[in-house]
Structure formats: structure tokens, C-alpha cells
Design a protein around this motif. Structure first.
Motif, short mmCIF file in Angstrom:
data_model
loop_
_atom_site.label_atom_id
_atom_site.label_comp_id
_atom_site.label_asym_id
_atom_site.label_seq_id
_atom_site.Cartn_x
_atom_site.Cartn_y
_atom_site.Cartn_z
N PHE A 329 41.53 51.99 72.50
CA PHE A 329 42.69 52.78 72.91
C PHE A 329 43.93 52.44 72.09
O PHE A 329 45.03 52.86 72.43
N LYS A 330 43.78 51.66 71.02
CA LYS A 330 44.92 51.22 70.23
C LYS A 330 45.05 52.02 68.94
O LYS A 330 44.06 52.50 68.38
N VAL A 331 46.30 52.12 68.47
CA VAL A 331 46.59 52.71 67.17
C VAL A 331 47.56 51.79 66.45
O VAL A 331 48.17 50.90 67.06
N SER A 343 47.84 53.45 73.00
CA SER A 343 48.27 54.84 72.86
C SER A 343 47.58 55.70 73.90
O SER A 343 46.34 55.71 73.99
N GLN A 345 47.59 58.97 73.87
CA GLN A 345 46.90 60.03 73.14
C GLN A 345 45.54 59.54 72.65
O GLN A 345 44.53 60.27 72.74
N ARG A 346 45.49 58.31 72.14
CA ARG A 346 44.21 57.78 71.66
C ARG A 346 43.23 57.61 72.81
O ARG A 346 42.03 57.88 72.68
N GLU A 349 41.74 60.88 73.60
CA GLU A 349 40.74 61.22 72.58
C GLU A 349 39.42 60.51 72.84
O GLU A 349 38.34 61.12 72.73
#
Length: 693
Positions: A329-331, A343, A345-346, A349
Motif C-alpha cells: 500500500f506504499k508509494v 497511499s 489510492q495505492r 488499486e
């Protein structure tokens, strides 16, 4: 002071714990008075103290509230009192922002008292069963007169969960201390010992301001991007970030209150992948709740919950498995030198990717098996789509026109008083909508006659198709799970817009954050299911509304709360009326009486709370010894070990004889007799089998 309400089941169940705490303190020579306040007799005091739920515990010194605490077991109460009267060395938990690297800390406002008073001793709380990983080389045995010795001076050595503390070094600056924190990933707690007073509140205020401004701003920006739909076109709807009304801390329920530590809630509705294999797969709409930590984006997600029903290998009890690596879940952070951050958004996704396929090749077979199970579950929904009679019942939008005017009025009054005390809001509901027909059970006019007729017409249209229908539960042979014919979005809208604001006032622990349900229609008639054995529901809170039709008999008998001394004592027989609903806890024992004429149809919604179930749910309250033999109206031939002692088994139910479990062994009332198992006389391998064994 324990503020309680006589209608509150938790208060009744917790009373023995409070009494035992008082006895333990007295036996240890600690002179602290423990008092109780009955909310039903002191409404002004309850409002003055801003009591939002029951039971509520407040610690007073010289008439002033020093603190509020949610503990309920006797040893937690004793531990709290000892912490006040026999305090450990001045200490504070290391906040999340101080666990970052030095470069991160330079961007955070340093509380002045930390800068002006260098010199910290860092301690780690060691696990009783250490997590995998090497022991940190910096940890040494505790220094004299620190945590371990302070614990040993306390009288209650039998209080569970006393932890061992190890000294992990002395540091002159916050940066050095923060660097040491990151080197201890296997420890479950970190404490700084400082020679300062009121350090907790000062640090909490500084950290709260940083988190509130930073986290909310980042979340709002991400939600705006998701709503624009350019980056993730499969996102259909995103709610505004809000503080959770209730959350879990240290495996206990905590009121949200909007303060530091309370996670944010964002609900995302996303479209699954395009249908394949004749309409299979996860091609529908999915409603996913993200619980986002207070320290976001450096801190991650406290939970990912699928509010929509789904069979998926990565989801258990509606929650995404904790084993799913959260680094997915990291960017990469936009801030130079910070590295990676979490993130939303991540995370969305990744959840969408899970609907397309497994996250690893080794998972492929299990993922496909779960997908095919979901295909079977949704096949009826797909086939019934072209036969729907009222499309508005499948749109996911709830209309006020379907509600009784009293419900609409009550909801508007609640909305106009968001900061009112729970006592005031409960009085508001009782004055304008609800009738408490027996303690803990409320009746009210819910739906218009027109909506009841429309709903039944839709179900008749479904029955006319002869499509297969899964039965509501193991006890009903007729009826249908309305979620499984496409009405799940409608019931979700009912739950969120109507049930949530009402039920959270009545049953805070179980209903503060409802995030799931099981909805079905049951049908009783002389030639079908004629009654329903006494039982409890697999729900946290049950909503039961009569849709009609003409009938006689078929009352709803209520007994007590499961596990209490009176749980098999009769309390009330409620008589259904078209459009009227009753709400009650799932663990409230009840049963449907025999219908003598006509047909009765009811819509039942079992509401679920992931928070409540995470902390043990209906099993968190210990079973207590029954006080009296059961009332015959509250006997269950499915569950009770003594049914045959007091009643004759109805025709066709003899198979349950001798298979009951209630009351549990050791919790029987005085003079308890267990029923006998009847077996036909026969010869089995030369051994005579008697009528009664």
C-alpha cells in the motif's frame, strides 16, 4: 464512579466485576471509594458530565474529573487505581511521529519542553513470546528503582499482563531517541522516562495539532483525486474522510471523540472487472471501508473491510487478511529524503487487483476456487435482473417516502443535535418514535403500507421465476436472502441512513460503527414454517419489521440476554403489526410463536460491527449461573439440555433430544436435571439397549 443505566445489558453484566474490584482494593488496604450513579434517576448529572454511553467510568478528585477510562474487568479497574495511587516513574509512550528517522523529525514541530530538557531513558516493553528477530544489543537489565521494581511494590501480583521492561539506552536528544526507536521493530511498546510533570498532555497536544492538520489535508487531497476518476476510472464513489465514532485500541473498544489516535474512515465503492465465464467473477460493485491511521501517510491502515458480500481467498469475516503485506500500500513520497509513504489510492488499486487475480502465482488455485464460489452466489442476481418489477429497489438509494413520518421526524431531530448527550438523544427517540416494550427491546412504526406492499410484490415476482433461493438460516425452510437477489445495495442504504443513527444511540458498543449485514425475508403459514424455536441471532443488533399479510398468532416471545442469570425467563410477547419494527441485541433470546391462520412475512436485517466482533463480540461476556428453572415459554428444543424435563418435543423435532448445550456445564440453576436420551429397545451385538440411557 460507575455511571450505569438499568436498561443497559453491559451494565448488568459488568456489575460483578465492579464489586470484585472494590473488594480487592479493600483487601489490599487501598482506601478508595467506588460509587455508582443510576442514569435513569440522574439525567441532569448525566448531561452535565457529558456521558455518551453506558457503563461509563470517571475518576474524580475533589469533585473534578481527572480522567475517563473504558476498563471493565476487575483487574483492569484495580490496575487503573494502582496507577493513580502507586504511579510508575514519570513516563510517556513514544508517539508515532517520534519513531521516524531523524530527517523526518526535522520537519515536525519539536515540543519546547523536550528541547529544553534533554536527557531521556528509553525503555522497551518485552513480549512474553518475542516476535522473530534478533534481540537488540542496546537492551540491558532494568536499572534500580525503575519500572520492574515499581511493579513489584504493588500489592496485586495476580493482575494479568504485568510486563517486563528493559532499559535501551540514555539519549541526549529527541533525534537520537527516535533513531533508537526504529531499531526495535520487534518490541510492542516503547516508553520514555523523563523527569517532567504533565508530559503526557503537553506532548499529546503538540502531536495532535501536527496529525490533525497533516493527516486530514493529505487525505482530503487523495479523496479529491479519486473522485476525479482520472487515475482510477473504476472508482464509482468515495465518501468524505471522517473520524471513526468508535475504534479499537489495545484490543478494547474506544470512543472516537475526534481526538488523537482515532482513525479516519473512508468508504470507496468500486466496479469489479468485466464479467467473464458467462457473468462470473467479481464483476459487480464492491463497497470497501478503509480505516486509516491517525499518523497517515507515515502510518498505514488499521483495517480494510469489505462491506459488500464476497467470497475471496484474501478476505475473512469481511476483513482483508492481516497477512497481506502492507508495504504493497506504499508509494514513493513526494518529499525529498522521506522515502516511502502509505497511499489510499495505492490501497484501492491493490484491492481492485485482488478482484482481477491472485497477488502471487502460488495462490492461483485457491483464488480460482473462491472466485467460482462467488460465481455461484451471484448467478441468481444476474439471472433475476431482467425479471425485476421495481428497479428502485435495486438502485442502492433509500427514499424518505418509504419511511413512516415519525422515523423521518426523529432522524431530523437527531441530525439537528449532533453534540447532544446519549441520554438526551435516547429521550428524544423515546419521545418521538420508540417504545421500549421490554428492557432492551424497542418497537416503532418503520415503513409505510405502500412500501411493504411493493416489497412483497417484488418478492412474489422473484418466486414466480422459480429461480433457486438460498434459505435465510438453518431454522427457516421458507423465505429468501434478499441480498442474494440483488437488494444488498438497498439494505446497505437502509442501514447507513436509517438504522445507524438510531441503533448507535441504543446499543453503542454493538452499533457505533455498523459495516455489514445479513438481510432476509421470512414467511410463516400453517402449511409452511409454523413457528421458530427460541434462539439467539448471529447478529450484533437485529432489525425485524412486519411486511404483512393477514394472520393470527405468530407472536414474538422475548426472554433474557444470553448468558445472564435470567436469560431463560419470559419477558414479553410482542404482537406484530404491518409496517412496525422491533430492534434488539442479537444475543437477546427470542422465538416466533405458532401461526394459527393466514400468512406473516417479515424483513429481518442482522447488522454487524467489525469492531464489536474483533474484541470478542457476543462471546466477550462470561456465561453466568442461571438463577431459576426456565420458563416453559423460553425453552428451546434445539439448544436446551433440559427441554424434555419441562415439555414434550413437537412432532418432527425428537432428533434434537440429548444434543443441547444450554445451560453450559457448571452454570446450571439449583436442582437442574438433564433430559434423558430415549432409544428404542433393541439388541446391539448382544448388548441390550434400554429405553432410557
Amino acid at each position: 464512579v460507575n455511571f450505569f443505566a438499568p436498561w443497559c445489558s453491559h451494565c448488568v453484566e459488568g456489575a460483578p466485576e465492579y464489586s470484585q474490584a472494590a473488594q480487592r482494593l479493600q483487601s489490599a488496604g487501598i482506601e478508595v471509594p467506588l460509587a455508582v450513579v443510576d442514569a435513569s434517576l440522574n439525567s441532569d448529572l448525566i448531561a452535565q458530565q457529558n456521558i455518551q454511553g453506558f457503563p461509563a467510568h470517571r475518576w474524580f478528585e475533589a469533585g473534578t474529573v481527572r480522567t475517563v477510562w473504558p476498563r471493565r474487568t476487575w483487574w483492569e479497574l484495580v490496575d487503573f487505581v494502582e496507577n493513580v495511587l502507586l504511579p510508575l516513574p514519570s513516563a510517556m509512550e513514544v508517539p508515532r511521529c517520534l519513531k521516524l528517522r531523524q530527517s523526518d523529525n526535522e520537519e515536525l514541530p519539536q515540543p519546547s519542553f523536550l528541547v529544553a530538557n534533554p536527557g531521556f531513558v528509553l525503555y522497551e516493553r518485552l513480549q512474553t513470546e518475542p516476535k522473530p528477530g534478533p534481540e537488540p544489543e542496546t537492551c540491558e537489565p532494568p536499572a534500580p528503582d525503575t519500572f520492574s521494581e515499581a511493579f513489584s511494590r504493588r500489592p496485586h501480583t495476580d493482575v494479568p499482563d504485568r510486563r517486563v521492561w528493559g532499559q535501551c539506552g540514555h539519549f541526549a536528544t529527541v533525534e537520537d531517541m527516535a533513531a533508537a526507536c526504529t531499531a526495535l521493530p520487534h518490541c510492542d511498546g516503547l516508553v520514555v522516562w523523563v523527569d517532567l510533570r504533565d508530559v503526557r498532555s503537553a506532548l499529546a497536544a503538540a502531536v495532535s495539532a501536527t496529525h490533525e492538520n497533516g493527516t486530514h489535508a493529505v487525505l482530503n487531497a487523495e479523496v479529491r483525486r479519486l473522485r476525479e476518476g482520472q487515475a482510477l476510472p473504476f472508482v464509482l464513489h468515495v465518501t468524505e474522510p471522517r473520524r471513526a465514532r468508535q475504534h479499537i485500541a489495545n484490543d478494547e473498544l474506544q470512543d472516537g471523540g475526534g481526538g488523537t489516535g482515532t482513525p479516519f474512515v473512508v468508504v470507496v465503492t468500486l466496479q469489479g472487472p468485466a464479467a467473464d465465464d458467462g457473468g462470473g467473477g467479481y464483476s459487480g460493485q464492491h463497497r470497501v471501508r478503509f480505516l486509516i491511521s491517525d499518523g497517515y501517510p507515515q502510518a498505514g491502515f488499521q483495517g480494510v473491510i469489505f462491506e459488500s458480500k464476497i467470497n475471496h481467498m484474501y478476505i475473512h469475516s469481511n476483513r482483508l487478511y492481516e497477512a497481506i503485506p502492507r508495504h504493497l500500500f506504499k508509494v514513493e513520497s513526494e518529499t525529498e529524503g522521506v522515502g516511502f509513504r502509505f497511499s489510499l489510492q495505492r490501497a484501492v488499486e491493490i484491492v481492485h487487483d485482488m478482484l482481477h487475480g491472485p497477488l502471487g502465482e502460488s495462490h492461483a488455485a485457491f483464488w480460482e476456487e473462491a472466485r467460482r464460489e462467488d460465481i455461484q452466489r451471484t448467478e441468481v442476481i444476474r439471472k433475476y435482473t431482467k425479471h425485476r418489477k421495481f428497479q428502485e429497489l435495486f438502485s442502492g438509494r433509500w427514499s424518505e417516502n418509504w419511511l413512516h413520518p415519525k422515523v423521518t421526524t426523529a432522524l431530523r431531530l437527531l441530525q439537528a443535535a449532533p453534540n447532544a448527550s446519549v441520554v438526551h438523544r435516547r429521550q428524544l427517540l423515546l419521545g418521538h418514535l420508540l417504545t421500549e416494550v421490554t428492557p432492551g427491546v424497542y418497537a416503532f412504526p418503520a415503513f409505510t403500507d405502500a412500501f411493504c406492499d411493493q416489497f412483497l410484490d417484488e418478492l412474489d415476482a422473484f418466486y414466480a421465476t422459480k429461480l433457486p433461493a438460498r434459505r435465510p438460516n438453518s431454522m427457516n425452510n421458507y423465505g429468501v436472502i434478499v441480498d442474494d437477489i440483488g437488494m444488498e445495495p438497498l439494505i446497505t442504504a437502509l442501514r447507513d441512513s436509517v438504522l445507524q443513527p438510531i441503533l448507535q444511540v441504543l446499543y453503542w458498543d454493538e452499533a457505533a460503527e455498523l459495516d455489514g449485514h445479513h438481510a432476509f425475508m421470512v414467511r410463516y403459514a400453517p402449511h409452511e414454517d409454523t413457528h421458530l424455536d427460541v434462539h439467539t441471532d448471529d447478529s450484533d443488533v437485529t432489525f425485524n419489521v412486519c411486511l404483512g399479510k393477514e394472520f393470527e398468532g405468530a407472536g414474538l416471545t422475548f426472554c433474557g440476554i444470553q448468558g445472564t442469570p435470567e436469560h431463560r425467563q419470559w419477558s414479553l410477547t410482542h404482537h406484530h403489526r404491518k409496517g412496525w419494527a422491533v430492534v434488539h441485541l442479537g444475543r437477546h433470546r427470542h422465538g416466533a410463536d405458532i401461526i394459527t391462520k393466514g400468512e406473516r412475512a417479515n424483513l429481518i436485517v442482522w447488522s454487524h460491527s467489525s469492531n464489536w466482533r474483533w474484541v470478542g463480540g457476543n462471546n466477550r461476556h462470561p456465561y453466568r449461573t442461571e438463577s431459576l428453572p426456565p420458563d416453559p415459554r423460553c425453552l428451546s428444543y434445539t439448544h436446551d439440555r433440559d427441554y424434555g424435563v419441562f415439555a414434550t418435543y413437537p412432532e418432527g423435532t425428537e432428533r434434537h433430544r440429548g444434543k443441547g448445550w444450554c445451560p453450559p456445564v457448571g452454570k446450571e440453576y439449583p436442582g437442574f436435571r438433564m433430559e434423558h436420551m430415549h432409544t428404542p429397545r433393541a439388541e446391539v451385538e448382544g448388548v441390550e439397549v434400554f429405553d432410557e440411557l
